[in-house]
Design a protein around this motif. Structure first.
Motif, mmCIF file in Angstrom:
data_model
loop_
_atom_site.group_PDB
_atom_site.id
_atom_site.type_symbol
_atom_site.label_atom_id
_atom_site.label_comp_id
_atom_site.label_asym_id
_atom_site.label_seq_id
_atom_site.Cartn_x
_atom_site.Cartn_y
_atom_site.Cartn_z
ATOM 1 N N UNK A 25 0.834 -1.201 0.000
ATOM 2 C CA UNK A 25 0.000 0.000 0.000
ATOM 3 C C UNK A 25 0.871 1.254 0.000
ATOM 4 N N UNK A 26 1.915 1.260 0.807
ATOM 5 C CA UNK A 26 2.826 2.407 0.845
ATOM 6 C C UNK A 26 3.461 2.643 -0.525
ATOM 7 N N UNK A 27 3.924 1.583 -1.163
ATOM 8 C CA UNK A 27 4.542 1.735 -2.481
ATOM 9 C C UNK A 27 3.549 2.263 -3.507
ATOM 10 N N UNK A 28 2.299 1.832 -3.406
ATOM 11 C CA UNK A 28 1.294 2.294 -4.369
ATOM 12 C C UNK A 28 1.042 3.783 -4.237
ATOM 13 N N UNK A 29 1.399 4.360 -3.087
ATOM 14 C CA UNK A 29 1.231 5.795 -2.854
ATOM 15 C C UNK A 29 2.573 6.522 -2.888
ATOM 16 N N UNK A 30 3.547 5.913 -3.556
ATOM 17 C CA UNK A 30 4.866 6.525 -3.763
ATOM 18 C C UNK A 30 5.600 6.810 -2.465
ATOM 19 N N UNK A 31 5.534 5.880 -1.525
ATOM 20 C CA UNK A 31 6.283 5.974 -0.284
ATOM 21 C C UNK A 31 7.162 4.736 -0.132
ATOM 22 N N UNK A 32 8.382 4.944 0.298
ATOM 23 C CA UNK A 32 9.296 3.836 0.559
ATOM 24 C C UNK A 32 8.985 3.255 1.931
ATOM 25 N N UNK A 33 8.651 1.955 2.037
ATOM 26 C CA UNK A 33 8.251 1.386 3.331
ATOM 27 C C UNK A 33 9.428 0.909 4.168
ATOM 28 N N UNK A 34 9.336 1.181 5.479
ATOM 29 C CA UNK A 34 10.333 0.703 6.420
ATOM 30 C C UNK A 34 9.670 -0.048 7.561
ATOM 31 N N UNK A 35 10.338 -1.052 8.073
ATOM 32 C CA UNK A 35 9.809 -1.899 9.143
ATOM 33 C C UNK A 35 10.360 -1.443 10.487
ATOM 34 N N UNK A 36 9.472 -1.176 11.452
ATOM 35 C CA UNK A 36 9.881 -0.798 12.800
ATOM 36 C C UNK A 36 9.849 -2.042 13.690
ATOM 37 N N UNK A 37 11.016 -2.390 14.221
ATOM 38 C CA UNK A 37 11.139 -3.548 15.125
ATOM 39 C C UNK A 37 10.624 -4.832 14.451
ATOM 40 N N UNK A 38 9.748 -5.601 15.088
ATOM 41 C CA UNK A 38 9.287 -6.900 14.580
ATOM 42 C C UNK A 38 10.482 -7.763 14.167
ATOM 43 N N UNK A 39 11.463 -7.827 15.037
ATOM 44 C CA UNK A 39 12.724 -8.514 14.725
ATOM 45 C C UNK A 39 12.531 -9.982 14.362
ATOM 46 N N UNK A 40 11.630 -10.741 15.018
ATOM 47 C CA UNK A 40 11.513 -12.160 14.652
ATOM 48 C C UNK A 40 11.103 -12.400 13.204
#
Length: 298
Positions: free
Chosen positions: A207-222
């Motif tokens: 969804x982020x990419x479809x709106x021209x945003x680069x997605x980043x993951x916060x934590x969720x290390x596993x």
């Protein structure tokens, strides 16, 4: 020409001429309250914003592989925003950050990342009433007023999250850090599974990419090993204290940035570890104000 003849000639169109066009009033389909909030936030900013042209980025923020180990970053969510901090990347709250501030940062060629909670909401959020009662879960531990969302109900969440991302774009951000994307690790009030979370996180990244945003993951290390191909960067809190920094290496191995922060410990000690891994690291207070102690570049 007599007036009657002139009037008749004005009513007759020559053969092949197009009919006169009438102004068409186009009805705007808005998602409701959030669209109004988004518009008001953009229009009711400081007067300085009127002097700075607000031009959103034309594409998602790029993260060149050659610079993967060269980033310096700032994470500020409280206090007056200091746009003079010597950092390449700024992680900010898209609601409290003004368009004038993002324009000032972009004029200094900074990369801007907005922090968006995708798996939780607070009663004070301007779009809180858009979440149906069925998706509202248990309180988020340590976050006053926040509650988990049932990420299995994508049709109910997607329109609200899309508008949160549109606010980022309208403010001039080119990337988004997806916060609270790890409800399955906590007690969200729903029987969320590992696979439920994987599916949701990948959907939000798309969804982020479809709106021209680069997605980043916060934590969720596993889930980093599974999700690294779907995200452009990672944001991590306290992997040194938690002894889990090695689990972030799938991002480093793919030449993707890892933006890391510790709230305790001596930077002279933990920087040796994190810079060695290839992270962009710093020490900050948990208040996430303007103060920071960055690790030196390698």
């Amino acid at each position: 020409m007599p007036s009657a003849t002139r009037e008749l000639s004005m009513r007759i169109r020559p053969a092949g001429a197009e009919p006169p066009r009438r102004a068409v009033r186009v009805g705007r389909r808005g998602p409701g309250r959030w669209a109004a909030v988004l518009l008001s936030v953009l229009l009711l900013g400081p007067v300085a914003a009127c002097r700075e042209p607000v031009v959103p980025p034309g594409a998602p923020t790029p993260w060149p592989a050659a610079l993967a180990r060269q980033w310096q970053w700032q994470w500020q969510l409280t206090g007056p925003l200091d746009v003079t901090v010597e950092a390449d990347v700024f992680l900010l709250d898209p609601v409290r950050t003004t368009s004038a501030e993002t324009a000032a940062l972009r004029a200094r060629h900074r990369r801007l990342v907005c922090q968006v909670p995708v798996g939780s909401y607070a009663a004070t959020d301007p779009d809180a009433d858009r979440f149906p009662a069925a998706v509202r879960g248990a309180p988020v531990a340590g976050a006053t007023g926040r509650r988990w969302l049932d990420v299995r109900r994508w049709p109910a969440l997607a329109p609200v999250l899309a508008d949160r991302f549109r606010l980022c774009r309208g403010k001039g951000f080119g990337a988004v850090a997806l916060d609270d994307a790890d409800g399955y690790l906590h007690r969200p009030g729903f029987p969320l599974t590992f696979d439920d979370q994987l599916l949701f996180d990948r959907r939000v990244a798309r969804l982020a990419r479809s709106l021209d945003l680069s997605p980043g993951l916060v934590d969720d290390v596993p889930q980093v090993a599974a999700l690294a191909p779907d995200f452009d960067f990672a944001v991590n809190q306290e992997c040194v204290r938690r002894r889990e920094c090695a689990k972030l290496l799938p991002f480093v191995d793919a030449y993707k940035p890892v933006f890391h922060v510790e709230y305790t410990g001596d930077p002279a000690t933990f920087c040796v570890t994190t810079v060695g891994y290839g992270f962009a690291s710093m020490r900050k207070d948990r208040a996430l104000d303007a103060d920071r102690t960055p690790c030196p570049l390698p």
